[in-house]
Enzyme design. Sequence first.
Site, PDB file in Angstrom:
ATOM      1  N   GLU A 167       0.831  -1.213   0.000  1.00 36.04           N
ATOM      2  CA  GLU A 167       0.000   0.000   0.000  1.00 36.04           C
ATOM      3  C   GLU A 167       0.860   1.255   0.000  1.00 36.04           C
ATOM      4  O   GLU A 167       0.500   2.272  -0.608  1.00 36.04           O
ATOM      5  CB  GLU A 167      -0.960  -0.009   1.192  1.00 36.04           C
ATOM      6  CG  GLU A 167      -1.937  -1.192   1.225  1.00 36.04           C
ATOM      7  CD  GLU A 167      -2.721  -1.391  -0.071  1.00 36.04           C
ATOM      8  OE1 GLU A 167      -2.954  -0.401  -0.792  1.00 36.04           O
ATOM      9  OE2 GLU A 167      -3.084  -2.562  -0.361  1.00 36.04           O
ATOM     10  N   HIS A 215       1.771   2.144  -3.507  1.00 35.79           N
ATOM     11  CA  HIS A 215       0.698   2.941  -4.122  1.00 35.79           C
ATOM     12  C   HIS A 215       0.750   4.387  -3.610  1.00 35.79           C
ATOM     13  O   HIS A 215       0.625   5.342  -4.378  1.00 35.79           O
ATOM     14  CB  HIS A 215      -0.672   2.355  -3.751  1.00 35.79           C
ATOM     15  CG  HIS A 215      -1.040   1.096  -4.494  1.00 35.79           C
ATOM     16  ND1 HIS A 215      -1.116   1.040  -5.863  1.00 35.79           N
ATOM     17  CD2 HIS A 215      -1.384  -0.143  -4.039  1.00 35.79           C
ATOM     18  CE1 HIS A 215      -1.485  -0.187  -6.241  1.00 35.79           C
ATOM     19  NE2 HIS A 215      -1.650  -0.929  -5.149  1.00 35.79           N
TER      20      HIS A 215
END
Lengths: 495, 495
Positions: A261, A264
């Site tokens: 994550e 991202h």
Amino acid sequence: MTPYQTLLQHYRTLVDLRAAASVLRWDQQTQMPPGGAAGRARQLATLSRMEHELHTSETTARLLEAARDAADPASDEARAVAVLQEDYDRATRFPAAFVAELTQLVAMSHGIWAKARAESDFSQFAPVLAQLVAKMQQAAEYMGYDEHPYDGLLKRYERGMTTADVTRIFDGHRARLVALVDTLSRQPQVDDSFLHQPFDRDKQRAFALDIVQKFGFDMSRGVQAVSVHPFCTSFGVNDVRITTRFYDDFLNPALFGMMHEAGHAMYEQGSAQELDGTPLAGGTSLGVHESQSRLWENIVGRSAGFWSWALPQLQQTFPQLARVSLEAFVKGINKVQRSFIRVEADEATYNLHIMLRFDLEKDILTGKIRVQDLPKEWNGRFEEYLGITPPDDAQGVLQDVHWSSGLMGYFPTYALGNLLSVQYYNAALAAHPSIPDDIAQGKFDTLLDWLRVNIHQHGRKYTAAELTQRITGGDIDSTPYMDYLERKFKSIYGL
Amino acid sequence: MTPYQTLLQHYRTLVDLRAAASVLRWDQQTQMPPGGAAGRARQLATLSRMEHELHTSETTARLLEAARDAADPASDEARAVAVLQEDYDRATRFPAAFVAELTQLVAMSHGIWAKARAESDFSQFAPVLAQLVAKMQQAAEYMGYDEHPYDGLLKRYERGMTTADVTRIFDGHRARLVALVDTLSRQPQVDDSFLHQPFDRDKQRAFALDIVQKFGFDMSRGVQAVSVHPFCTSFGVNDVRITTRFYDDFLNPALFGMMHEAGHAMYEQGSAQELDGTPLAGGTSLGVHESQSRLWENIVGRSAGFWSWALPQLQQTFPQLARVSLEAFVKGINKVQRSFIRVEADEATYNLHIMLRFDLEKDILTGKIRVQDLPKEWNGRFEEYLGITPPDDAQGVLQDVHWSSGLMGYFPTYALGNLLSVQYYNAALAAHPSIPDDIAQGKFDTLLDWLRVNIHQHGRKYTAAELTQRITGGDIDSTPYMDYLERKFKSIYGL
């Protein structure tokens, strides 16, 4: 103001409404009490309706046209206007009645799918899935396509990519991947039991947060929280959020989930500041986005070099790992195993899971496969690609949430992300051969700076294909990924 | 649909936009990273602009008129339409240019005030305060008034209340309050040192959360989080949030701060379910809202009966309190002390702080007091009411954030809340004489049920005056409050 500035000014309201909806969804996933569900659904529907009305208004069309007419075709402005024009076209393709019907169908489908999966009974899901497929067929028509109806769905998620492209790319590495997985599966069982033991959650969180901040996730412009399904969301270049799911007795979701994550998030945080508040900030495609998460999670986060630096710290945090050698640790976190569930798949088997879904989605869309035959088709192809057969539909055709969410044409982006991650990393390496040594010393800014300059700062200005062309001089290609996998796993397995 | 239903349908979008903005503010106060500030300000401005445009649109006016014409004047519908008409009138009174100027001035003022307070230098704040006062004078004219310009400000916060009303109410108990504080101040110093020692934050939180849930704060429809300034906010009847500020070495903010916000929250959670999603849910006025927070914080939460039940549990949580007797504990948490800072004031001195502000706001609005004379006027009146003189402006005229936020006419609602809390509690007691005994056994539903039926469920249907009339058969009145204070403190101080 120039026509382009007027256009961006108009988009500010849209960007703000989208960000507000994202804040509401973030709260929904991380903090909302059960009682808030109905009200939140209503609030999100209102924001989405207002956003859609404004986006698809004649004002938008008029301002887009004016900006297009005024821009030098070779300029960045013209490129940005083209991106916004594509967004506009995509938003206006579906008639309002179709959107309403699809939304209602999806709202109903989720519960039916969840129950069918819980009871491992495809027949419960089949009727509503048939309706969803019909809607996807309609969607493909509305979106338009040149060759294959699947193109109409794919273009919603991966700008500029066609079904023929994906087929070529997947065909280009399927056999080599099947062979690699086959070879690795015949090796002695890897021991990763040390990853499955009690680990204090607060310590998991503190360790993983420290790592991703060292990677470059900027907490003065970001937040990490807990949710059932990990995700990354962004309210602007300077407020990017990630979530993590922690387990009491399994370390990987905290470590690799947070790295994923954060990958991202660093992409979102890396858009040039002047793009903030415009619709040009953020990631250019789902595939490129996934390349960033996979790069940090796998290429960096599962490398021997990284752990030569990080393992002693992890062992200090968790003394129960003190006697695990670097070699054993790296082998454990890179265990290759044929398994049924995509989201738990390792780097080597992952793309095979995607290929299976791509095959089925294509054929179900054209009617070549009937909905009721999906379990049989799934299991047959699973056996072919992965050499094992799912024991039931819960671990087979019912496992993913995507179809019940009205998402078809989305899966390929995961596999493309894997391929791109290696192509981009290789380009960074060519520019800065010191990167592996830097990583082995806990120094990540050589890599991050290269990503910032070559990928992140551009936001949505270049398509995935343009970006890849600029970086590699060529197209998206599976060979570097396969070379990387073979080299890595042969080294780890001592082959 | 009836015209009334069409009206409520129209308001749904407004209610959703307001709720979305509240979620964004909640996130801003509880979780947002520093980098998010600029983007969040922009998103909130957009939501507020869209809400305002829709609220003040001709559609709203037309639907209000149609609903008014169609409703039986004696019906609940007519009452609801009147409330919405008042909201509409209030929203349309300020010209857009004025709102923009005021917003800009307030945005600038906050930093200037904060610096002036930090440096205890009123002269830095005076020029911008003079501009703010001019804007408040304009605001009063826009709002309109019959007798006193201050009426125009007051009506923004307390529907149906006039400056003459407040003056009469304050005049009615000032002398008695000054005398009580004077008497108490001459008693031996109260020892509350046991409240000032190290307390584990997690344990503070767990204890206080347990208490407010026993009071009736429903966590399946609510959340508690941490923020610098405690507040309560609501996104609907079924999602109500509170925040708390914890100190490492002072117990009161956790205990009484959380009870206070939970009092607000239970009021919001208590609106009838059919009001959810309509603009009629929530509290009817700031004064009535404050009556609910003060009732749970002070009348229940600082009572000897409550602590006869709760102290043993607190002592179990914090063994360092084991040797504090019930009597000493109750005296400590009810310590009366003349002090300079309103937000730290006890029950007996609190309303005197408010009276001072009311006096000054009235006179500054009419020009009777000049801005540059405020420190002198403040200190003189402080000496008169509280018998002490602030040592500097930071502890005097600069202490409150309200004026720099463009809030004048707001302070009286705090004092009205104190008065109403006792009037309502007395009515509950008359209906259910067992309430004190119930509380002493940790049973709070007798009281909460009475509040739900008589106050909460009505939402905004009755004004504060109508509600008070229904409950007490009379007007807002300071006598019950003074009787309560005298009885309570004479008992605690053994006078």
